[in-house]
Design a protein around this motif. Structure first.
Motif, PDB file in Angstrom:
ATOM      1  N   VAL A 158       0.913  -1.195  -0.167  1.00 42.61           N
ATOM      2  CA  VAL A 158       0.249   0.498   0.023  1.00 42.61           C
ATOM      3  C   VAL A 158       0.504   1.328   0.031  1.00 42.61           C
ATOM      4  O   VAL A 158       1.786   1.425   0.607  1.00 42.61           O
ATOM      5  N   LYS A 161       0.140   6.847   0.609  1.00 46.81           N
ATOM      6  CA  LYS A 161      -0.596   8.301   0.132  1.00 46.81           C
ATOM      7  C   LYS A 161      -2.400   8.706   0.268  1.00 46.81           C
ATOM      8  O   LYS A 161      -2.444   7.917   0.463  1.00 46.81           O
ATOM      9  N   ILE A 163      -5.845   8.021  -0.713  1.00 42.37           N
ATOM     10  CA  ILE A 163      -6.946   6.687  -2.139  1.00 42.37           C
ATOM     11  C   ILE A 163      -7.892   7.929  -2.066  1.00 42.37           C
ATOM     12  O   ILE A 163      -8.654   8.299  -1.279  1.00 42.37           O
ATOM     13  N   ARG A 164      -8.261   7.922  -4.011  1.00 38.80           N
ATOM     14  CA  ARG A 164      -9.017   8.893  -3.774  1.00 38.80           C
ATOM     15  C   ARG A 164     -10.287   8.646  -4.860  1.00 38.80           C
ATOM     16  O   ARG A 164      -9.589   7.409  -5.733  1.00 38.80           O
ATOM     17  N   THR A 174     -12.203   9.889  -0.249  1.00 33.96           N
ATOM     18  CA  THR A 174     -10.713   9.664   0.188  1.00 33.96           C
ATOM     19  C   THR A 174     -10.502   8.619   1.937  1.00 33.96           C
ATOM     20  O   THR A 174     -10.771   8.896   2.344  1.00 33.96           O
ATOM     21  N   GLY A 177      -3.766   6.489   3.073  1.00 32.44           N
ATOM     22  CA  GLY A 177      -2.964   4.951   2.329  1.00 32.44           C
ATOM     23  C   GLY A 177      -2.320   4.474   3.922  1.00 32.44           C
ATOM     24  O   GLY A 177      -1.760   4.142   3.843  1.00 32.44           O
ATOM     25  N   PHE A 221     -12.227   1.233  -1.320  1.00 31.53           N
ATOM     26  CA  PHE A 221     -10.954   2.088  -1.553  1.00 31.53           C
ATOM     27  C   PHE A 221      -8.936   0.517  -2.270  1.00 31.53           C
ATOM     28  O   PHE A 221      -8.162   1.261  -2.726  1.00 31.53           O
ATOM     29  N   ASN A 222      -9.355  -0.245  -1.392  1.00 32.26           N
ATOM     30  CA  ASN A 222      -8.704  -1.702  -1.172  1.00 32.26           C
ATOM     31  C   ASN A 222      -8.303  -1.738  -2.797  1.00 32.26           C
ATOM     32  O   ASN A 222      -7.055  -2.534  -3.756  1.00 32.26           O
ATOM     33  N   LEU A 225      -6.851   0.759  -4.863  1.00 31.95           N
ATOM     34  CA  LEU A 225      -5.514   0.336  -5.043  1.00 31.95           C
ATOM     35  C   LEU A 225      -5.026  -0.867  -5.820  1.00 31.95           C
ATOM     36  O   LEU A 225      -3.473  -0.501  -6.622  1.00 31.95           O
ATOM     37  N   GLU A 228      -4.971   0.171  -9.822  1.00 33.35           N
ATOM     38  CA  GLU A 228      -3.614   1.463 -10.192  1.00 33.35           C
ATOM     39  C   GLU A 228      -2.956   0.556 -10.597  1.00 33.35           C
ATOM     40  O   GLU A 228      -2.031   1.578 -11.292  1.00 33.35           O
TER      41      GLU A 228
END
Length: 489
Positions: A158, A161, A163-164, A174, A177, A221-222, A225, A228
């Motif tokens: 992770v 930062k 995360i959005r 948001t 992280g 959120f996970n 990530l 991305e």
């Protein structure tokens, strides 16, 4: 605008839950409105709790309320297979890619070590998360532990930062992280975790909108990530409000009467259930409450999804059911009640005389709230009263002596035997004339006739009931009632 592709991804660890059905309905009507595709995927990575029976219950429950899908385990499609348990090679390919790119790593920490870490962090009032002990193991250390057969999981690195992601209903959300900790993406049994498998599938299956309950916001959120890290396009997100019990606790699979199949068995119409659940978190611009599927599709918009959680009101569901029952034709409703009459002692007569059943349905449908009531409600039309309650009778026609009751019923039976055309209007006319002749109020005689005919103070219109039950049975019932009064006098 790119093609709308939505999905519902239930786990086959129980039958079709009402929350799953609500979310599926929103996805379905959104896809239909936008000429998109509806995908059913089975998220069955929980190998110990999965069952074929639960999967079958999901299929049947969703189809019962009018939801179908363009792609899925039972219909196929271009992005199959559609069960996660059949896609393990796909997940492993991308897990290896992340490991090779330094975005994921092998973790050899034991459960005891991780638990000790958590206790220590809690004591120090620190954020409880994985410490990253295995994050920077050298390639040689990793290979040595693998060669020794050490048990491991794979964790995602992770980044520190913010995360959005954008939620269409809630706006930008948001999360920091740095307080998340590196999470597991492949368990020690070799099966990927829910978050990893879900993110990969949504990407590969080109899901454009991920729409689910707000309890999944932490998962999102996970998954963002992971997407991305894989260089995947981030889909649109919508998180629906939670469903609550009347005591404001969250509805769960452990609560009663929450599976769609149960509603069917309890005698709720599928149109009523769909109508009720579509309003659990959304309402149309015109605030119309009576909605058929075509209305839902034409009026639905994501902008009218509520942010607030919603109480599940069983009384409102019964109200909707009554509305939809009365919206059915007599012929339609007669067919719908038949399965609920099969266990009755009078079912043989139901089958032999469908015209009588339709007449009963016509006079009773205003009173029916659920179809599982009809066996008891319709009984009076087929079975003579077994007992009468003299105290209830006296309470119903106060200040009338039993001897006078006997005389009224006797006079009524004489009149009824002389009526040639057994129709409700003619029957009522004769009985009203009888009231004038014997100098009694219609409400008194009619109440006695109602109790004598049905055994109850409450029934559909009295002379509709007479007409449906028929001459011979009506006269027999009233004579039995008179005999009861004589014995009670």
């Amino acid at each position: 605008m790119k093609e709308v592709r939505v999905r519902i991804a239930p786990s086959p660890t129980g039958n079709c839950h009402v929350g799953t059905a609500r979310n599926a309905l929103y996805n379905y009507i959104f896809a239909k409105k936008n000429n998109g595709k509806m995908i059913l995927r089975i998220d069955d990575t929980d190998m110990k709790r999965n069952s074929e029976e639960s999967e079958k219950g999901i299929f049947e429950g969703l189809r019962w309320i009018g939801i179908d899908w363009d792609e899925g385990p039972d219909v196929g499609g271009p992005y199959g297979p559609y069960r996660q348990s059949e896609r393990l090679d796909i997940y492993n390919k991308y897990i290896e890619q992340l490991i090779n790119e330094g975005k994921a790593y092998y973790c050899f920490c034991t459960e005891e070590e991780i638990e000790a870490e958590r206790r220590e962090q809690a004591l120090k009032k620190e954020t409880v998360k994985y410490s990253g002990r295995c994050r920077n193991l050298s390639k040689e250390e990793v290979e040595k532990k693998l060669s020794e057969g050490c048990k491991y999981v794979v964790r995602f690195k992770v980044p520190e930062k913010v995360i959005r992601f954008r939620d269409i209903v809630r706006g930008e959300l948001t999360w920091d992280g740095s307080i998340m900790g590196d999470f597991v993406i492949r368990k020690s049994d070799g099966v990927p975790t829910y978050n990893f498998a879900t993110a990969v599938d949504d990407w590969i299956m080109k899901i454009s909108h991920i729409m689910r309950s707000q309890e999944h916001i932490p998962n999102t959120f996970n998954q963002v990530l992971i997407l991305e890290a894989l260089g995947a396009e981030i889909p649109e997100y919508v998180h629906f409000p939670l469903l609550l019990n009347e005591d404001r606790t969250k509805i769960s699979k452990r609560d009663g009467a929450l599976y769609i199949g149960e509603y069917k068995d309890m005698g709720y119409l599928k149109e009523a259930v769909a109508n009720f659940i579509v309003l659990l978190g959304w309402h149309p611009a015109d605030d119309e409450e009576f909605l058929l599927m075509e209305d839902m599709i034409s009026k639905f918009s994501l902008e009218r999804i509520n942010n607030s959680n919603v109480v599940f009101d069983f009384k409102k569901l019964e109200w909707f059911n009554g509305i939809h029952i009365r919206n059915k034709t007599v012929e339609e409703l007669s067919q719908l009640v038949i399965p609920f009459l099969k266990s009755t002692e009078y079912y043989e007569e139901v089958v032999k005389n469908p015209v009588k059943l339709e007449k009963i349905v016509e006079v009773e449908r205003e009173r029916i709230k659920r179809l599982d009531e009809v066996g008891k409600v319709f009984k009076m039309f087929y079975i003579e009263p077994e007992v009468y309650d003299i105290d209830e009778i006296k309470e119903s026609v106060k200040k009338v002596e039993v001897a006078e009751m006997i005389n009224m019923i006797d006079e009524a039976v004489v009149e009824l035997k002389n009526i040639e055309k057994w129709e409700k209007n003619i029957l009522e006319d004769y009985m009203r004339k009888l009231c004038d002749r014997i100098n009694t109020k219609p409400k008194i005689l009619f109440m006695l006739l109602r109790i004598g005919e049905t055994g109850s103070r409450i029934s559909p219109p009295l002379f509709d009931t007479f007409e449906i039950i028929g001459r011979d049975s009506t006269i027999k019932r009233l004579e039995n009632f008179k005999n009861f009064l004589i014995k009670s006098n």
